[in-house]
Design an enzyme around this catalytic site. Sequence first.
Site, PDB file in Angstrom:
ATOM      1  N   SER A 131       7.051  40.737  39.992  1.00  0.00           N
ATOM      2  CA  SER A 131       6.238  39.862  39.148  1.00  0.00           C
ATOM      3  C   SER A 131       6.653  38.404  39.300  1.00  0.00           C
ATOM      4  CB  SER A 131       6.376  40.293  37.679  1.00  0.00           C
ATOM      5  OG  SER A 131       5.888  41.608  37.491  1.00  0.00           O
ATOM      6  N   THR A 158       1.177  48.150  50.644  1.00  0.00           N
ATOM      7  CA  THR A 158       0.128  49.130  50.917  1.00  0.00           C
ATOM      8  C   THR A 158      -0.316  49.021  52.368  1.00  0.00           C
ATOM      9  OG1 THR A 158      -0.674  49.093  48.637  1.00  0.00           O
ATOM     10  CG2 THR A 158      -2.213  49.850  50.310  1.00  0.00           C
ATOM     11  N   ARG A 268     -16.145  76.339  29.515  1.00  0.00           N
ATOM     12  CA  ARG A 268     -15.010  77.127  29.011  1.00  0.00           C
ATOM     13  C   ARG A 268     -15.295  77.588  27.584  1.00  0.00           C
ATOM     14  NH1 ARG A 268     -10.416  80.253  29.786  1.00  0.00           N
ATOM     15  NH2 ARG A 268      -8.720  79.609  28.396  1.00  0.00           N
ATOM     16  N   GLN A 279     -16.053  70.000  17.177  1.00  0.00           N
ATOM     17  CA  GLN A 279     -16.234  68.581  16.885  1.00  0.00           C
ATOM     18  C   GLN A 279     -15.017  67.743  17.261  1.00  0.00           C
ATOM     19  OE1 GLN A 279     -16.436  66.991  12.732  1.00  0.00           O
ATOM     20  NE2 GLN A 279     -18.570  66.520  13.285  1.00  0.00           N
ATOM     21  N   GLY A 340      -6.229  71.757  28.919  1.00  0.00           N
ATOM     22  CA  GLY A 340      -5.113  72.615  28.539  1.00  0.00           C
ATOM     23  C   GLY A 340      -4.230  72.944  29.731  1.00  0.00           C
ATOM     24  N   GLU A 364      -0.387  44.576  41.413  1.00  0.00           N
ATOM     25  CA  GLU A 364      -1.113  43.310  41.294  1.00  0.00           C
ATOM     26  C   GLU A 364      -0.828  42.640  39.946  1.00  0.00           C
ATOM     27  OE1 GLU A 364      -4.898  42.639  42.890  1.00  0.00           O
ATOM     28  OE2 GLU A 364      -4.785  44.303  44.300  1.00  0.00           O
ATOM     29  N   GLY A 365       0.406  42.771  39.517  1.00  0.00           N
ATOM     30  CA  GLY A 365       0.839  42.204  38.242  1.00  0.00           C
ATOM     31  C   GLY A 365       0.829  43.272  37.170  1.00  0.00           C
TER      32      GLY A 365
END
Length: 384
Positions: A131, A158, A268, A279, A340, A364-365
């Site tokens: 940084s 990279t 599922r 809900q 799960g 990138e920071g």
Amino acid sequence: MTTATREDLEQIRELARSVATGRIAPHAADVDAQARFPTEGYRALVESQLHAVVIPESFGGVGADALTGAVVAEEIARTCATTQQVSGANELFSWPLLLAASEEQKQRWLTPIAAGEALGAFALSEPEAGSDVASMTTRATPTEDGWWRLRGTKRWITNGGVADCYVLFAVTDPDAGGRGISAFVVEKEDAGLSFGAPEKKMGLKGSPTTEIFLDDVVLPADRLIGGPGEGLKIALGTLDRTRTGVAAQAIGIAQGALDVAVDYVSTRRQFGRALAEFQGLQFMLADMAVAVRAARLLTHTAAEEIETLSPTMGAAGAAAKLFASDTAMRVTTDAVQLLGGAGYVKDFPVERMMRDAKITQIYEGTNQIQRIVIARDLLRRAAH
């Protein structure tokens, strides 16, 4: 850059989604498991001209605007963040040249990138300068015949060892602090350049990340990008633009995880009904969707500020990157929870997406740095 219409954006989104779903997604799990370069995915991007959309048409590129670039990044990262990261390094390489290089330099290095004949990289960080960029120790000293001699080490690069060309930053005036940093293009075959072993990472495993060692790398004068001492300005100008790409990458990861979670809870069944009917789980999905939508809007706004060269575009990109990466981490974690035990194993991609999401809060920071960028912009504007 060519400003895209809404129709153009939807067409390129459809193209990117089709390529990502049909040609990248089938290899994503294997790329992660084998920690191998995403050859199939990157080839698909090159063939679709989606591997370096920021490069102007005059150099053989698409000449896309920042918003189009964000849309493409999101769609690719939705299925494989590793593949998007590899291609995103082309943008990191290209922006310093677009900002400061001569026409001859742009033609020399951007044309093969646009053609898919070369891969680019960006070498800024060092073992003791992440940084705190201004504390870098890599040195470039002038030779008697007007060339440059580079010594030092770069880290977390990279496409390290795979890229053909690197925009690399080095100190040319040790007494000038941040104003003594300059930018150079270093090519893979330059004598004295070598690479460390690939890092063993939590996520983005197929995106090669290495150290770069410069042992008396001698470069001709035409490898200098911009003038001596302009490197930090070039680097920060680049990051002001590419942080929006990181935000888009994070959104893609989050959207991909949300898609998997919605599909899973819809099929599922527990206690005699689909999980989607509970809900409490609906509320989780709603919160995830709202966060992704908000992150996307922040990112698109930041992209628009880049195109207008808004004085607040740096803060806008920082805000988008901060919010989108935090969203990606939260949404992928919730997706694992919704699946799960199935979310915790490699049968489903959400555990990979959760691992991939983490780096978006760091590179990138870091997000702590993004908060500093945003606060400084607020205080600067308040002072005026």
